[in-house]
Write a protein that holds these residues in place. Structure first.
Motif: not given
Length: 122
Positions: A92-104, A36-37, A56-61, A42-47
């Protein structure tokens, strides 16, 4: 899960930069991840976005100029930025959807890295 973004800097219009987003932690899996940037006033936008596969997908710009890719072995996502324009100037910021395992249990959430400044001079 911690995300570390890097690679920003000052570049002239028409130049290139490569951004890095490195994930760290224990017992986790990065699912989808995006760049994102946010420009001043301006508002944060997905790049760009990449799925847990190779979709993959991209902003038109930025289509045709930016390329997002990932190295799962290194838990790193890249954003190759070519033909940069002054209007690409932003944090520019990175953003992740992540899964972690803890205590079962498995936990899935969204994580943000700190920003990296990209400045393109005309």
């Amino acid at each position: 899960v911690q995300l570390q973004a890097s690679g920003g800097g000052l570049v002239q219009a028409g130049g290139s930069l490569r951004l890095f987003c490195a994930a760290s932690g224990s017992s986790f899996t990065i699912n989808a991840i995006g760049w994102y940037r946010q420009a001043p006033g301006k508002q944060r936008e997905l790049v760009a976005h990449i799925s847990d596969g190779t979709s993959t997908n991209y902003a038109e710009s930025v289509k045709g100029r930016f390329t997002i890719s990932r190295d799962n072995a290194k838990n790193t996502v890249y954003l190759q930025m070519n033909s940069l324009k002054p209007e690409d100037t932003a944090v520019y910021y990175c953003n992740a959807n992540a899964t972690y395992y803890s205590d079962g249990y498995y936990y899935t959430g969204l994580y943000w890295g700190q920003g990296t400044q990209v400045t393109v001079s005309s």
